[in-house]
Design an enzyme around this catalytic site. Structure first.
Site: not given
Ligand SMILES: NC(=O)C1=CN([C@@H]2O[C@H](COP(=O)(O)OP(=O)(O)OC[C@H]3O[C@@H](n4cnc5c(N)ncnc54)[C@H](O)[C@@H]3O)[C@@H](O)[C@H]2O)C=CC1
Ligand SMILES: CC(=O)C(=O)O
Ligand SMILES: [Mg+2]
Length: 587
Positions: A98, A150, A168, A239-240, A260-261, A404
């Site tokens: 993962y 994504r 997952k 997902e993603d 999930d996200d 991540n």
């Molecule tokens: N810890 C967890 O369980 C999870 C973590 N994530 C992580 O969260 C991150 C974002 O995922 P999503 O929201 O789905 O992606 P997304 O693409 O929908 O959102 C990314 C956001 O970051 C902003 N961004 C990009 N560059 C930037 C900068 N230089 N300064 C400020 N903001 C900036 C974008 O404008 C956008 O609003 C990914 O890395 C993903 O792996 C997502 C889901 C679960």
């Molecule tokens: C953990 C997860 O779902 C993500 O980073 O998109």
């Molecule tokens: Mg995800």
């Protein structure tokens, strides 16, 4: 019995994927029955011996990707052994199947691919999706779908994203005991915006740009109908997806699905956040949160924290105002001059007096937040300056760099500890090692949706829920927050030890089932009258146990295995069986 004797029965046999048939723990009698006698090295080996070999082989691989590939191979050749190994070493092996390793695996999927592990459906297959699903040989209870657009914080990886549904679903099995043969990793090939991949000769998806939103919707409409027709009762996890909101809107009241996200991440962060609020010493009403990243995950998390604040007695309007979002264009405000995506409008500020903040540091000076969340995909964005400011403002700053994989994490655990003098309340999306600081061993929390999605899925399956309601999602968060044991609470942890994930998943599953019952979306009325204790026992009984796989084994084979172990008719688990096996000589 002599090796030339025929097996006592032709069928039924172990039918899951037959990948356990060559397990070296099988006794000569079992091998006779399975017709594998002579096809497996003679010694009968306990799980401990098998695990020793597996772990040695793993240690011989020098890079995470090589280790990942070895584990893929093990899963394909002996699924039960793979899950036994994973169950016994969940903390050590999860980062290899993962995040973070799965991120690198997806980036390089077209280079490292050796065998299919799920289904691929392309845009050109529309009109025939239902028919193609017939090619999947097993009954499916749980599927994870991605379009690869994504993948973690790594951008659009097209069909290379398959590593995510596979990873997952391995966690669904390891953490919540969904049978491995009842899971379907599904990648839809709707084209990709990743030009480099489209032009790479090894890439295995369509070499076309991503289809339009309307085309995607039509395709998903057909797919959702086909999936539920082929497997009524299937639970579908999205997902993603780059833009997950239209599908949530469209399908959440029609199918048993969740994203999930947005929803899983919201729940897992609320789960840890409830504990962080308690530990911070600051009442819920006095918290202020700055979010770096206003995408699907960021907004999903904030919306669920709003729900938590409301449950704490804070009016919604006040709760909503506790959030300041920064995206790639700076602070999200109503008057900054660009057209805001719909999902950002709810949190857009209207009290900025015309001032637009581009810099996170300046925004922190202005807001004086108690909480800093990172869902931005920008590795290192919480630099020394930012972390120091948070430590100056707060006794116990809440620092959650959640992007991540690890390379995208807004800061490391070590950086957060060092720059806040060890005072931060920390959780990250990808795992970081414990560190010594001020004479103490500090352990980071992992705020990753893996703590909740397995229980959400299992709860929906067991209760045969018609939908996954918001109450079910919120229940997963609350249940998670209560699942810490005394030691974890005493040590100030925000999340339970990942090594207890199966116990935690039972608690989460129970909460999800109870919420389904409250919402009237459950279809197993008998479960309503069970006490919590009995429901827990029912859930545990329902969970696949790689040490004692009782399903899909004929009575005759079960008897044979039990006899060999001296546990006739019992279901004492593999340890009992293994002890027996160790004593039984091979022919
Ligand atoms: N810890 C967890 O369980 C999870 C973590 N994530 C992580 O969260 C991150 C974002 O995922 P999503 O929201 O789905 O992606 P997304 O693409 O929908 O959102 C990314 C956001 O970051 C902003 N961004 C990009 N560059 C930037 C900068 N230089 N300064 C400020 N903001 C900036 C974008 O404008 C956008 O609003 C990914 O890395 C993903 O792996 C997502 C889901 C679960
Ligand atoms: C953990 C997860 O779902 C993500 O980073 O998109
Ligand atoms: Mg995800």
């Amino acid at each position: 019995m002599s090796p030339s004797q025929t097996p006592r029965s032709e069928s039924p046999r172990l039918i899951s994927t037959a990948t356990g048939d060559y397990d070296t723990s099988h006794t000569p009698e079992v091998r006779q029955y399975l017709k594998t006698y002579g096809l497996v090295p003679p010694a009968v080996q306990s799980f401990e011996v098998q695990a020793e070999r597996c772990l040695k082989l793993l240690a011989m691989k020098t890079t995470p990707i090589e280790k990942f590939q070895y584990l893929v191979h093990l899963k394909a050749t002996n699924v039960h052994l793979f899950y036994r190994l994973l169950a016994e070493n969940i903390k050590e092996l999860t980062p290899l199947i993962y995040t973070p390793t799965v991120g690198e695996a997806c980036v390089r999927w077209h280079e490292i691919f050796t065998q299919p592990e799920g289904m691929y459906l392309s845009y050109s297959d529309r009109g025939n999706l239902r028919q193609i699903l017939n090619n999947w040989p097993q009954n499916v209870e749980m599927t994870v779908i991605t379009d690869g657009s994504r993948i973690l914080g790594l951008g659009d990886l097209g069909v290379n994203g398959m590593g995510i549904p596979v990873g997952k679903l391995a966690l669904y099995t390891a953490c919540a005991g969904i049978r491995p043969d009842a899971t379907l990793p599904l990648t839809i090939d709707l084209g990709t915006s990743n030009k480099a991949l489209r032009e790479d000769p090894l890439y295995m998806g369509s070499r076309t740009p991503k289809v339009s939103a309307d085309e995607e919707r039509e395709f998903l409409d057909e797919l959702m109908e086909a999936l539920t027709d082929r497997w009524p009762g299937i639970v579908i996890q999205f997902e993603d997806f780059k833009n997950p909101f239209p599908a949530i809107e469209r399908y959440q009241n029609k199918y048993t699905m969740f994203n999930d996200d947005v929803q899983g991440t919201g729940a897992v962060i609320v789960g840890g956040f409830i504990n962080a609020v308690k530990a911070s010493g600051v009442p819920a009403k006095d918290h202020r949160a700055v979010f770096l990243g206003a995408g699907s995950a960021g907004v999903g998390v904030a919306k669920q924290i709003v729900e938590y604040f409301i449950k704490e007695g804070i009016p919604e309007e006040e709760a909503r105002k506790k959030f300041w979002f920064v995206d790639s264009n700076g602070l999200v405000t109503l008057d900054r001059g660009d057209k805001l995506a719909e999902h950002k409008v709810y949190f857009a500020r209207d009290d900025n007096n015309g001032r637009q903040y581009q810099s996170l540091a300046r925004l922190i000076d202005y807001v004086q937040p108690t909480i800093l969340m990172g869902l931005s995909t920008i590795g290192g964005a919480f630099n020394r300056d930012i972390l120091t400011k948070m430590a100056q403002i707060n006794d116990r700053p809440v620092i959650f760099p959640l992007s991540n994989p690890s390379s995208k994490s807004e800061c490391t655990f070590e950086e957060a500890v060092r720059h806040t003098e060890g005072r931060c309340l920390f959780a990250s999306g990808s795992p970081f090692p414990s560190i010594e600081f001020g004479g103490k061993l500090l352990t980071p929390g992992q705020g990753n949706n893996m703590y909740v999605f397995p229980g959400i899925g299992l709860g929906a399956i067991i209760s045969k829920a018609t939908n996954v309601t918001q109450d079910m999602i919120y229940a997963s968060a609350e249940s998670l927050s209560t699942s810490l044991n005394e030691q974890e609470i005493a040590d100030g942890w925000l999340y339970p030890d990942i090594r207890r994930i199966r116990e935690v998943s039972v608690v989460v599953t129970r909460g999800v089932i109870r919420a389904a019952q409250k919402n009237g979306v459950d279809r197993v009325p008998e479960l309503r009258t069970l006490s919590d204790e009995k429901l827990d026992a029912y859930i545990k009984e329902r969970m696949y146990d790689p040490f004692n796989d009782k399903e899909h084994i004929s009575e005759e084979l079960a008897q044979l295995m039990a006899t060999a172990s001296g546990l006739s008719g019992s279901t004492h688990g593999i340890n009992g069986i293994v002890n027996g096996l160790q004593q039984s000589a091979h022919l």
